[in-house]
Scaffold this motif. Structure first.
Motif, PDB file in Angstrom:
ATOM      1  N   PHE A 170       0.860  -1.181   0.000  1.00 34.45           N
ATOM      2  CA  PHE A 170       0.000   0.000   0.000  1.00 34.45           C
ATOM      3  C   PHE A 170       0.893   1.226   0.000  1.00 34.45           C
ATOM      4  CE2 PHE A 170      -2.884   3.057   2.334  1.00 34.45           C
ATOM      5  CZ  PHE A 170      -3.780   3.218   1.288  1.00 34.45           C
ATOM      6  N   VAL A 171       0.761   2.071  -1.019  1.00 35.74           N
ATOM      7  CA  VAL A 171       1.567   3.274  -1.160  1.00 35.74           C
ATOM      8  C   VAL A 171       0.669   4.478  -0.900  1.00 35.74           C
ATOM      9  CG1 VAL A 171       3.117   4.581  -2.655  1.00 35.74           C
ATOM     10  CG2 VAL A 171       2.967   2.092  -2.878  1.00 35.74           C
ATOM     11  N   SER A 233      -2.932   5.050  -3.071  1.00 42.46           N
ATOM     12  CA  SER A 233      -4.080   5.851  -2.635  1.00 42.46           C
ATOM     13  C   SER A 233      -4.187   7.170  -3.399  1.00 42.46           C
ATOM     14  CB  SER A 233      -4.008   6.114  -1.130  1.00 42.46           C
ATOM     15  OG  SER A 233      -2.859   6.866  -0.800  1.00 42.46           O
ATOM     16  N   ASP A 234      -3.585   7.211  -4.574  1.00 40.90           N
ATOM     17  CA  ASP A 234      -3.599   8.413  -5.402  1.00 40.90           C
ATOM     18  C   ASP A 234      -3.105   7.992  -6.788  1.00 40.90           C
ATOM     19  OD1 ASP A 234      -1.561  10.607  -6.486  1.00 40.90           O
ATOM     20  OD2 ASP A 234      -3.141  11.685  -5.434  1.00 40.90           O
ATOM     21  N   VAL A 256       3.092  -7.579 -11.820  1.00 43.75           N
ATOM     22  CA  VAL A 256       2.455  -7.071 -10.607  1.00 43.75           C
ATOM     23  C   VAL A 256       1.229  -6.249 -11.015  1.00 43.75           C
ATOM     24  CG1 VAL A 256       3.894  -4.971 -10.569  1.00 43.75           C
ATOM     25  CG2 VAL A 256       2.845  -5.799  -8.443  1.00 43.75           C
ATOM     26  N   LEU A 257       0.175  -6.349 -10.226  1.00 41.13           N
ATOM     27  CA  LEU A 257      -1.030  -5.563 -10.451  1.00 41.13           C
ATOM     28  C   LEU A 257      -0.878  -4.216  -9.756  1.00 41.13           C
ATOM     29  CD1 LEU A 257      -3.563  -8.391  -9.512  1.00 41.13           C
ATOM     30  CD2 LEU A 257      -2.769  -7.810 -11.820  1.00 41.13           C
ATOM     31  N   VAL A 258      -1.338  -3.146 -10.385  1.00 40.22           N
ATOM     32  CA  VAL A 258      -1.224  -1.808  -9.788  1.00 40.22           C
ATOM     33  C   VAL A 258      -2.563  -1.085  -9.917  1.00 40.22           C
ATOM     34  CG1 VAL A 258      -0.067   0.429  -9.840  1.00 40.22           C
ATOM     35  CG2 VAL A 258       1.238  -1.659 -10.353  1.00 40.22           C
ATOM     36  N   SER A 259      -3.011  -0.516  -8.804  1.00 45.99           N
ATOM     37  CA  SER A 259      -4.253   0.273  -8.827  1.00 45.99           C
ATOM     38  C   SER A 259      -3.999   1.660  -8.250  1.00 45.99           C
ATOM     39  CB  SER A 259      -5.363  -0.420  -8.031  1.00 45.99           C
ATOM     40  OG  SER A 259      -5.045  -0.451  -6.652  1.00 45.99           O
ATOM     41  N   GLY A 260      -4.811   2.618  -8.685  1.00 45.67           N
ATOM     42  CA  GLY A 260      -4.703   3.988  -8.207  1.00 45.67           C
ATOM     43  C   GLY A 260      -5.980   4.452  -7.527  1.00 45.67           C
ATOM     44  N   SER A 273      -2.949   1.535 -18.979  1.00 49.72           N
ATOM     45  CA  SER A 273      -3.909   2.404 -18.302  1.00 49.72           C
ATOM     46  C   SER A 273      -4.138   1.879 -16.886  1.00 49.72           C
ATOM     47  CB  SER A 273      -5.222   2.450 -19.087  1.00 49.72           C
ATOM     48  OG  SER A 273      -5.740   1.139 -19.273  1.00 49.72           O
ATOM     49  N   ILE A 274      -4.415   2.812 -15.968  1.00 51.38           N
ATOM     50  CA  ILE A 274      -4.442   2.487 -14.545  1.00 51.38           C
ATOM     51  C   ILE A 274      -5.857   2.207 -14.049  1.00 51.38           C
ATOM     52  CG2 ILE A 274      -3.835   3.290 -12.229  1.00 51.38           C
ATOM     53  CD1 ILE A 274      -1.416   2.916 -13.987  1.00 51.38           C
ATOM     54  N   THR A 275      -6.021   1.055 -13.418  1.00 55.99           N
ATOM     55  CA  THR A 275      -7.257   0.783 -12.678  1.00 55.99           C
ATOM     56  C   THR A 275      -7.323   1.744 -11.494  1.00 55.99           C
ATOM     57  OG1 THR A 275      -7.436  -1.539 -13.288  1.00 55.99           O
ATOM     58  CG2 THR A 275      -8.405  -0.904 -11.180  1.00 55.99           C
ATOM     59  N   THR A 276      -8.485   2.331 -11.257  1.00 56.97           N
ATOM     60  CA  THR A 276      -8.563   3.373 -10.243  1.00 56.97           C
ATOM     61  C   THR A 276      -9.962   3.467  -9.663  1.00 56.97           C
ATOM     62  OG1 THR A 276      -8.043   5.728  -9.834  1.00 56.97           O
ATOM     63  CG2 THR A 276      -9.140   5.182 -11.911  1.00 56.97           C
TER      64      THR A 276
END
Length: 330
Positions: A170-171, A233-234, A256-260, A273-276
């Protein structure tokens, strides 16, 4: 008859002659005209100006939120005075003091710090109507419009579990941000519910910038095997994370999976493109203006909290892994 005369009659500011007033009210009734009660409430003061203070205008989320607020106010013939606090509570206090010196009739604010912004916020609220927007000061009893962060984080964690994640980092940037603290608590709680574990050393706390997203990627790469997913978280953090990982030959979603979070324009343009989590910015702005008008009309009314829910926008950065099975709460 002039439009100014009709406006004064409908607002009650001046009745005019009985015959003229009757004609105007009959026409308004026939046309279904009800007037704009929010604009009238905000205009009961003198300036026709509303102030807004944000932590950083350089953050695209706040830029878009300001734009939505300005659109609502402009539609009512009101002006917006914008101030950038530059993530500094002392500068924020100076901005608030300046705005209250007869410059505005009310203020919308996303407080820089959930604790250190309290004194200036309370002093300001004693002078002009104030509504907190997106962020808030803990323990305050005034009006505020916020995102339901717990619900939002649940959507993110549930999605990542559904596409195969069992571990995550978690960032974030919890320094003073009420929303960041709520998101941290939510990701820990829903991680347990959905079987996505987050090790203590995988909570990377810095600042809401592209640079911190990149530095967080460096830290993850330096400390051992990557987790299945990185929850940011952003969106700026997520973009910085994805870009730095790619520079090091590590790619989302393959490695690695990355979400915003927020759904700024950049999230849809980054490769991948970012999942958010999309925040309802238009509704947040509309509710904030409505509460400001209500506070202007009745300064003694009890404070209200409007909590709105966001929507998950799934994109390429978390594309389903072929061996993943849908997950549910543990």
């Amino acid at each position: 008859m002039s439009t100014a005369t009709a406006s004064r009659i409908l607002s009650g500011a001046r009745a005019g002659s009985p015959e003229t007033a009757a004609r105007v009210r009959t026409a308004a009734r026939d046309l279904g005209y009800t007037g704009n009660s929010i604009a009238r409430a905000l205009r009961r003061r003198t300036t026709g100006n509303v102030g807004m203070v944000v932590p950083s205008i350089g953050n695209p989320f706040f830029t878009s939120l300001v734009e939505e607020v300005e659109h609502h106010l402009a539609g009512m013939g009101l002006n917006l005075f914008l101030c950038d606090a530059r993530n500094d509570p002392e500068l924020e206090a100076e901005r608030l003091t300046s705005l209250t010196r007869g410059n505005v009739d009310g203020i919308l604010i996303s407080p820089v710090d959930s604790e250190r912004s309290r004194a200036a916020l309370e002093a300001t609220a004693a002078t002009v109507p104030v509504v907190q927007l997106d962020r808030f000061v803990r323990g305050s009893d005034g009006d505020r419009v916020i995102l339901d962060d717990d619900h939002a984080i649940r959507l993110v964690v549930e999605h990542l579990a559904d596409v195969g994640a069992t571990t995550a980092a978690f960032v974030t940037s919890t320094a003073g941000s009420s929303s960041a603290h709520l998101r941290l608590a939510g990701v820990q709680r829903w991680g347990l519910q959905y079987g996505v574990s987050i090790a203590p050393d995988h909570v990377l706390d810095g600042e809401f910038t592209l640079l911190w997203g990149a530095r967080a990627a460096d830290r993850l790469l330096a400390t051992g095997p990557l987790p299945d997913a990185v929850i940011c978280s952003d969106d700026l953090l997520a973009v910085g994370m994805v870009m730095r990982l790619a520079q090091q030959g590590v790619h989302a979603p393959t490695d690695v999976l990355v979400s915003g979070f927020d759904d700024i324009d950049l999230a849809s343009l980054t490769v991948p493109s970012i999942t958010t989590l999309r925040q309802p910015r238009e509704r947040m702005a509309a509710e904030a203006v409505r509460l400001l008008a209500a506070r202007t009309a009745d300064p003694s009314r009890a404070g209200s909290t409007v909590s709105l829910q966001g929507v998950l926008v799934a994109r390429a950065s978390t594309a389903r892994r072929h061996d993943a099975a849908p997950a549910g709460p543990s």
